[in-house]
Design a protein around this motif. Structure first.
Motif, PDB file in Angstrom:
ATOM      1  N   GLY A 240      13.636  10.736 -15.770  1.00  0.00           N
ATOM      2  CA  GLY A 240      12.502  11.770 -15.575  1.00  0.00           C
ATOM      3  C   GLY A 240      11.155  11.411 -16.310  1.00  0.00           C
ATOM      4  N   ARG A 241      11.484  10.641 -17.301  1.00  0.00           N
ATOM      5  CA  ARG A 241      10.322  10.333 -18.035  1.00  0.00           C
ATOM      6  C   ARG A 241       9.434   9.132 -17.533  1.00  0.00           C
ATOM      7  NH1 ARG A 241      11.089  11.658 -24.033  1.00  0.00           N
ATOM      8  NH2 ARG A 241      12.835  12.906 -23.982  1.00  0.00           N
ATOM      9  N   LEU A 242       8.079   9.292 -17.727  1.00  0.00           N
ATOM     10  CA  LEU A 242       7.297   8.272 -17.223  1.00  0.00           C
ATOM     11  C   LEU A 242       7.168   7.063 -17.900  1.00  0.00           C
ATOM     12  CD1 LEU A 242       4.675   7.741 -15.193  1.00  0.00           C
ATOM     13  CD2 LEU A 242       3.252   8.755 -16.805  1.00  0.00           C
ATOM     14  N   LEU A 243       7.588   5.986 -17.373  1.00  0.00           N
ATOM     15  CA  LEU A 243       7.409   4.736 -17.958  1.00  0.00           C
ATOM     16  C   LEU A 243       6.264   3.832 -17.443  1.00  0.00           C
ATOM     17  CD1 LEU A 243      11.052   2.983 -17.859  1.00  0.00           C
ATOM     18  CD2 LEU A 243       9.969   4.102 -19.823  1.00  0.00           C
ATOM     19  N   GLY A 244       5.928   3.920 -16.344  1.00  0.00           N
ATOM     20  CA  GLY A 244       4.951   2.869 -16.133  1.00  0.00           C
ATOM     21  C   GLY A 244       4.378   3.428 -14.495  1.00  0.00           C
ATOM     22  N   ILE A 245       3.418   2.247 -13.893  1.00  0.00           N
ATOM     23  CA  ILE A 245       2.998   2.315 -12.720  1.00  0.00           C
ATOM     24  C   ILE A 245       3.074   1.171 -12.324  1.00  0.00           C
ATOM     25  CG2 ILE A 245       0.720   2.012 -13.530  1.00  0.00           C
ATOM     26  CD1 ILE A 245      -0.169   4.262 -11.378  1.00  0.00           C
ATOM     27  N   ILE A 246       3.486   1.000 -10.878  1.00  0.00           N
ATOM     28  CA  ILE A 246       3.196  -0.400  -9.983  1.00  0.00           C
ATOM     29  C   ILE A 246       2.331   0.008  -8.869  1.00  0.00           C
ATOM     30  CG2 ILE A 246       4.223  -1.786  -8.239  1.00  0.00           C
ATOM     31  CD1 ILE A 246       6.931  -1.169  -9.742  1.00  0.00           C
ATOM     32  N   THR A 247       1.291  -1.022  -8.876  1.00  0.00           N
ATOM     33  CA  THR A 247       0.266  -0.798  -7.544  1.00  0.00           C
ATOM     34  C   THR A 247       0.833  -1.804  -6.707  1.00  0.00           C
ATOM     35  OG1 THR A 247      -1.457  -2.510  -8.654  1.00  0.00           O
ATOM     36  CG2 THR A 247      -1.442   0.028  -9.032  1.00  0.00           C
ATOM     37  N   LYS A 248      -0.001  -1.694  -5.447  1.00  0.00           N
ATOM     38  CA  LYS A 248       0.154  -2.635  -4.384  1.00  0.00           C
ATOM     39  C   LYS A 248      -0.129  -4.174  -4.998  1.00  0.00           C
ATOM     40  CE  LYS A 248      -1.126  -3.324   0.337  1.00  0.00           C
ATOM     41  NZ  LYS A 248      -1.876  -2.986   1.316  1.00  0.00           N
ATOM     42  N   LYS A 249      -1.203  -3.877  -5.867  1.00  0.00           N
ATOM     43  CA  LYS A 249      -2.014  -5.417  -6.141  1.00  0.00           C
ATOM     44  C   LYS A 249      -0.998  -5.722  -7.275  1.00  0.00           C
ATOM     45  CE  LYS A 249      -6.931  -4.908  -6.116  1.00  0.00           C
ATOM     46  NZ  LYS A 249      -8.206  -4.732  -6.561  1.00  0.00           N
ATOM     47  N   ASP A 250      -0.213  -4.945  -8.151  1.00  0.00           N
ATOM     48  CA  ASP A 250       0.661  -5.462  -9.011  1.00  0.00           C
ATOM     49  C   ASP A 250       1.758  -6.364  -8.616  1.00  0.00           C
ATOM     50  OD1 ASP A 250      -0.782  -4.409 -11.171  1.00  0.00           O
ATOM     51  OD2 ASP A 250       0.707  -2.416 -11.072  1.00  0.00           O
ATOM     52  N   ILE A 251       2.264  -5.995  -7.120  1.00  0.00           N
ATOM     53  CA  ILE A 251       3.424  -6.666  -6.445  1.00  0.00           C
ATOM     54  C   ILE A 251       2.867  -7.904  -5.852  1.00  0.00           C
ATOM     55  CG2 ILE A 251       4.923  -6.302  -4.481  1.00  0.00           C
ATOM     56  CD1 ILE A 251       5.015  -3.288  -4.803  1.00  0.00           C
ATOM     57  N   LEU A 252       1.618  -7.597  -5.241  1.00  0.00           N
ATOM     58  CA  LEU A 252       0.988  -8.932  -4.739  1.00  0.00           C
ATOM     59  C   LEU A 252       1.078 -10.279  -5.771  1.00  0.00           C
ATOM     60  CD1 LEU A 252      -1.632  -7.527  -2.423  1.00  0.00           C
ATOM     61  CD2 LEU A 252       0.837  -8.783  -1.611  1.00  0.00           C
ATOM     62  N   LYS A 253       0.587  -9.630  -7.002  1.00  0.00           N
ATOM     63  CA  LYS A 253       0.266 -10.696  -8.170  1.00  0.00           C
ATOM     64  C   LYS A 253       1.691 -11.188  -8.521  1.00  0.00           C
ATOM     65  CE  LYS A 253      -3.556  -8.611 -10.285  1.00  0.00           C
ATOM     66  NZ  LYS A 253      -3.683  -7.505 -11.447  1.00  0.00           N
ATOM     67  N   HIS A 254       2.726 -10.344  -8.744  1.00  0.00           N
ATOM     68  CA  HIS A 254       3.972 -10.659  -8.942  1.00  0.00           C
ATOM     69  C   HIS A 254       4.764 -11.639  -7.931  1.00  0.00           C
ATOM     70  CE1 HIS A 254       7.898 -10.336 -11.347  1.00  0.00           C
ATOM     71  NE2 HIS A 254       8.403 -10.302 -10.162  1.00  0.00           N
ATOM     72  N   MET A 255       4.531 -11.553  -6.633  1.00  0.00           N
ATOM     73  CA  MET A 255       4.892 -12.358  -5.757  1.00  0.00           C
ATOM     74  C   MET A 255       4.262 -13.759  -5.654  1.00  0.00           C
ATOM     75  SD  MET A 255       4.717 -10.080  -2.236  1.00  0.00           S
ATOM     76  CE  MET A 255       6.219  -9.165  -1.734  1.00  0.00           C
ATOM     77  N   ALA A 256       2.981 -13.639  -5.882  1.00  0.00           N
ATOM     78  CA  ALA A 256       2.158 -15.060  -6.378  1.00  0.00           C
ATOM     79  C   ALA A 256       2.727 -15.798  -7.446  1.00  0.00           C
ATOM     80  CB  ALA A 256       0.725 -14.767  -6.269  1.00  0.00           C
ATOM     81  N   GLN A 257       3.059 -15.096  -8.392  1.00  0.00           N
ATOM     82  CA  GLN A 257       3.662 -15.655  -9.410  1.00  0.00           C
ATOM     83  C   GLN A 257       4.961 -16.395  -9.092  1.00  0.00           C
ATOM     84  OE1 GLN A 257       4.343 -13.009 -12.864  1.00  0.00           O
ATOM     85  NE2 GLN A 257       2.420 -13.472 -13.879  1.00  0.00           N
ATOM     86  N   ILE A 258       5.900 -15.722  -8.868  1.00  0.00           N
ATOM     87  CA  ILE A 258       7.141 -15.978  -8.154  1.00  0.00           C
ATOM     88  C   ILE A 258       6.879 -17.511  -7.412  1.00  0.00           C
ATOM     89  CG2 ILE A 258       9.146 -15.724  -6.866  1.00  0.00           C
ATOM     90  CD1 ILE A 258       9.128 -12.916  -8.054  1.00  0.00           C
ATOM     91  N   ALA A 259       6.052 -17.265  -6.447  1.00  0.00           N
ATOM     92  CA  ALA A 259       5.806 -18.468  -5.534  1.00  0.00           C
ATOM     93  C   ALA A 259       5.369 -19.761  -6.042  1.00  0.00           C
ATOM     94  CB  ALA A 259       4.834 -18.190  -4.605  1.00  0.00           C
ATOM     95  N   ASN A 260       4.664 -19.777  -7.141  1.00  0.00           N
ATOM     96  CA  ASN A 260       4.054 -20.834  -7.909  1.00  0.00           C
ATOM     97  C   ASN A 260       5.071 -21.396  -8.744  1.00  0.00           C
ATOM     98  OD1 ASN A 260       1.915 -20.744  -6.540  1.00  0.00           O
ATOM     99  ND2 ASN A 260       0.573 -19.373  -8.034  1.00  0.00           N
TER     100      ASN A 260
END
Ligand code: ADP
Length: 171
Positions: free
Chosen positions: A142-162
């Motif tokens: 229940g405590r706030l840790l962070g935020i994920i945006t759609k762009k964060d996911i796309l960046k993460h996917m790109a990182q993995i792909a490379n």
């Protein structure tokens, strides 16, 4: 997030969220000022019960905040640009000679989408796709840790792909 972009990787929400592990924790807001909104470019702000508890109560969009503050400055007696904007019922203690706070509970999304820090990213991506989310909050007990945006996911996917596929499997 196109359906063809499959996410067969063992990342967890905690690996993709901001702030990164090495950064200071995301400070959820319990009050805000016009200056603070204007000093950052974030599309939205998580709201918490208090600075100490960091228990999530909602999410406000930057756009809605700026419009409501602007309206209140023009129409509401006593509201000045230094007024604190509050979202919770219990107003944080106010300096006795300070301006009255501006209450904006109405513009807060009281049920923002959340995942826990240990939610696998394939599930998180599925939620983004199916619900058309722009952002999602990450919590732990229940405590706030962070935020994920759609762009964060796309960046993460790109990182993995490379990356070298072996390093993905074994790191
Ligand atoms: P986008 O990712 O579409 O550019 P934002 O401008 O809202 O969306 O976010 C920019 C970056 O800042 C993202 O990496 C996001 O995870 C992070 N972020 C978003 N909102 C906040 C916030 N209120 N506090 C700290 N970081 C945030």
């Amino acid at each position: 997030l196109e359906h063809k972009e499959e996410f067969e990787h063992s990342s967890l929400a905690v690996d993709v969220m901001r702030p990164r592990r090495s950064d200071p924790a995301l400070a959820g807001l319990y009050c805000i000022s016009q200056a603070l909104v204007e000093s950052t470019r974030y599309s939205g702000f998580p709201v918490v019960v208090s600075q100490e508890s960091q228990r999530l109560v909602g999410f406000v969009l930057r756009r809605d905040l700026l419009i409501s503050i602007e309206n209140a400055l023009q129409r509401q007696e006593g509201v000045v640009s230094a007024s604190r904007v509050v979202f919770t019922e219990h107003t944080p203690s106010q300096a006795p000679d300070g301006p009255p706070p501006l209450r904006l509970r109405g513009i807060m999304d009281l049920s923002p989408f959340t995942v826990t820090d240990h939610t696998p990213m394939d599930i998180t991506v599925d939620i983004f796709r199916k619900l058309g989310l722009r952002q999602c909050l990450v919590t732990h007990n229940g405590r706030l840790l962070g935020i994920i945006t759609k762009k964060d996911i796309l960046k993460h996917m790109a990182q993995i792909a490379n990356r070298d596929p072996d390093s993905i499997l074994f790191n």
